[in-house]
Write a protein that holds these residues in place. Structure first.
Motif, mmCIF file in Angstrom:
data_model
loop_
_atom_site.group_PDB
_atom_site.id
_atom_site.type_symbol
_atom_site.label_atom_id
_atom_site.label_comp_id
_atom_site.label_asym_id
_atom_site.label_seq_id
_atom_site.Cartn_x
_atom_site.Cartn_y
_atom_site.Cartn_z
ATOM 1 N N ARG A 162 0.616 -0.927 -0.003
ATOM 2 C CA ARG A 162 -0.411 0.093 -0.159
ATOM 3 C C ARG A 162 0.032 1.146 -0.149
ATOM 4 N N GLU A 163 1.584 1.491 0.408
ATOM 5 C CA GLU A 163 2.808 2.291 0.540
ATOM 6 C C GLU A 163 4.012 2.192 0.255
ATOM 7 N N SER A 164 4.491 3.040 -0.355
ATOM 8 C CA SER A 164 5.915 3.019 -0.749
ATOM 9 C C SER A 164 7.038 4.042 0.251
ATOM 10 N N PHE A 165 7.975 2.923 0.860
ATOM 11 C CA PHE A 165 8.849 2.936 1.578
ATOM 12 C C PHE A 165 10.746 2.518 1.490
ATOM 13 N N VAL A 166 11.187 3.696 2.290
ATOM 14 C CA VAL A 166 12.436 2.480 2.367
ATOM 15 C C VAL A 166 13.158 2.708 3.571
ATOM 16 N N ILE A 167 13.980 1.737 3.653
ATOM 17 C CA ILE A 167 14.662 1.958 4.683
ATOM 18 C C ILE A 167 16.427 2.230 4.370
#
Length: 488
Positions: free
Chosen positions: A31-36
């Motif tokens: 659902r969400e774009s994300f980075v670690i």
């Protein structure tokens, strides 16, 4: 460094258990774009950094793994560190986190700009609607200020920054500390080094470990029958939960725990003089309890010296104890713990009214152990009052991940808005924690520990209840403390 800015829905700081766990859940829901964002060049957090001889977990393996990604083939009841590190690498790889990982991207500064978080890193700038801080509490080594240490003639390093190039075989080695890391290092070095001197400021309480290898048949059974693995996990969890009453100083629970430790000491250390030096003068559980079957036998060896005082100063190759005793050593290992109640990342996060470190000047606080007033759309995993002294940290991390996912669902239905917990809600939660903590061994046990804030005297690291009660209290996101509104 690139000058471009990358926009994402969620920026996760840290690629240890918490960061990888949240990343897996985000990747699965899509659902969400994300980075670690990870400062090191590999995932694993604590288990990447701690590479010292003998490193292993003090929580049973089947309880120290994600419930949503079990591992049926753990080699031992208490897994060695490299196996846990391998598990985390495997999780990141097999769950498709590689496109989301930004390794070598140390967070230098994060600032709320009124609508989003602007995160400056050593590898570029990111803007995120939500900042999830998963940097952990065992990530920044605490180096004691010991006169002469910087001029020591030989190698000196912290247990979490082990120097693999330092050959300690046949050398005289000083180990500073007798906590959980030292309890694994000392037996691993004893017999390999020409001699060990262990600087003990305060003796730890030690209980039997009972580690063993899982048989091939057991591991095959767990793989073929996931229900058997789940049943073992639940059994281990319930057994650990029962230990909370001893931390609450409930009788006879605390008496049984103390007697178990004293019996272990008496059985393994027959010499009354050495046994007296190894007997704590504070209540069991006040400091972290060491789980070991081989620490006491190592300390009984002829080539191991227990120095019953702290390291006071260093003069060239001589380590001088607070007792005045002089010990010639070729190398020094600092098993001196971490910055736990004063988390260094707080110096780099700026909310609506200033730095997080300023907000926490009198001790860490957070509503639901996760959200801090003045820091909209920011969630801290494994932060204030989110650790345990009796059960698995992974269970707590999963609970907080559920809370964060609920917050994301709430935000998703309200574009352009932000979530900020009220000061009143955070203060009420803090009073609740303080009341729960008041009569526990951590505050009434007669010791100074890394669980308690040095300035306020508050228990700021641990949740002073069962792991289950933490999940009931904090596992489901509730928008009311963030200013009201119906659940999304």
């Amino acid at each position: 460094m690139t000058s471009s800015t990358t926009d994402v829905d969620v920026a996760i700081i840290g690629a240890g258990f918490a960061g990888i766990g949240l990343g897996i859940r985000l990747a699965r829901r899509r659902r969400e774009s994300f980075v670690i964002l990870e400062r090191a060049h590999g995932v694993g957090g604590t288990w990447r950094d701690n590479r010292y001889p003998g490193v292993a977990c003090d929580v049973p393996s089947h309880l120290y793994s994600f419930s949503f990604r079990p591992k049926p083939d753990w080699s031992r009841v208490f897994a060695p560190g490299d196996e846990i590190h391998g598990y985390l690498r495997e999780c990141a790889r097999d769950e498709g986190l590689d496109p989301h990982l930004r390794l070598g991207a140390e967070m230098q500064h994060a600032r709320w700009d009124g609508t989003r978080w602007r995160i400056e890193t050593s590898a570029g700038t990111y803007r995120a609607r939500v900042l999830a801080v998963a940097a952990g509490r065992l990530s920044e080594p605490r180096i004691p200020e010991i006169p002469g240490l910087s001029d020591f003639a030989g190698p000196v390093f912290h247990s979490a920054r082990w120097d693999g190039g330092a050959d300690l075989a046949g050398k005289h080695v000083g180990v500073v500390g007798t906590g959980a890391s030292a309890a694994q290092i000392v037996p691993a070095l004893a017999g390999r080094a020409a001699g060990l001197v262990v600087f003990q400021r305060t003796p730890p309480w030690v209980v039997p470990r009972g580690d063993r290898a899982y048989t091939t048949q057991e591991r095959r059974g767990f793989a073929l029958d996931p229900g058997a693995e789940r049943a073992l996990r639940e059994e281990l969890f319930d057994e650990a939960e029962r230990a909370i009453d001893a931390r609450r100083r409930v009788r006879p629970d605390i008496d049984r725990l103390r007697d178990r430790a004293l019996q272990h000491l008496a059985t393994q250390v027959p010499d009354p003089e050495l046994r007296a030096r190894l007997t704590p003068d504070y209540e069991i559980g006040c400091k972290r309890i060491v789980i070991s079957d081989d620490l006491y036998p190592a300390l009984r060896r002829d080539d191991v010296t227990l120095e019953p005082s702290a390291l006071a100063r260093v003069e060239k190759s001589t380590a001088i104890a607070a007792s005045g005793a002089h010990h010639r050593v070729d190398a020094l290992v600092l098993a001196t713990g971490f910055w736990t109640t004063r988390l260094p990342f707080a110096q780099r996060i700026e909310g609506r009214h200033g730095l997080l470190a300023q907000r926490w000047a009198d001790g860490m606080t957070a509503h639901a152990s996760t959200a801090v007033h003045g820091f909209p759309n920011m969630f801290v995993i494994n932060g204030p009052n989110a650790s345990l002294g009796h059960n698995s940290a992974v269970y707590m991390i999963e609970t907080q991940i559920d809370h964060v996912l609920g917050a994301l669902d709430h935000l998703r239905t309200r574009p352009g808005t932000s979530l900020e917990v009220t000061a009143e809600a955070e203060e009420a939660y803090t009073r609740e924690i303080d009341a729960m903590s008041e009569d526990t061994v951590w505050l009434q046990g007669g010791c100074a520990s890394w669980y308690v804030d040095e300035t306020s005297g508050r228990l700021t690291l641990l949740w002073p209840g069962t792991a289950r009660s933490f999940r009931v209290r904090n596992g489901t996101f509730d928008p009311e403390p963030y200013g009201g509104g119906a659940p999304a």
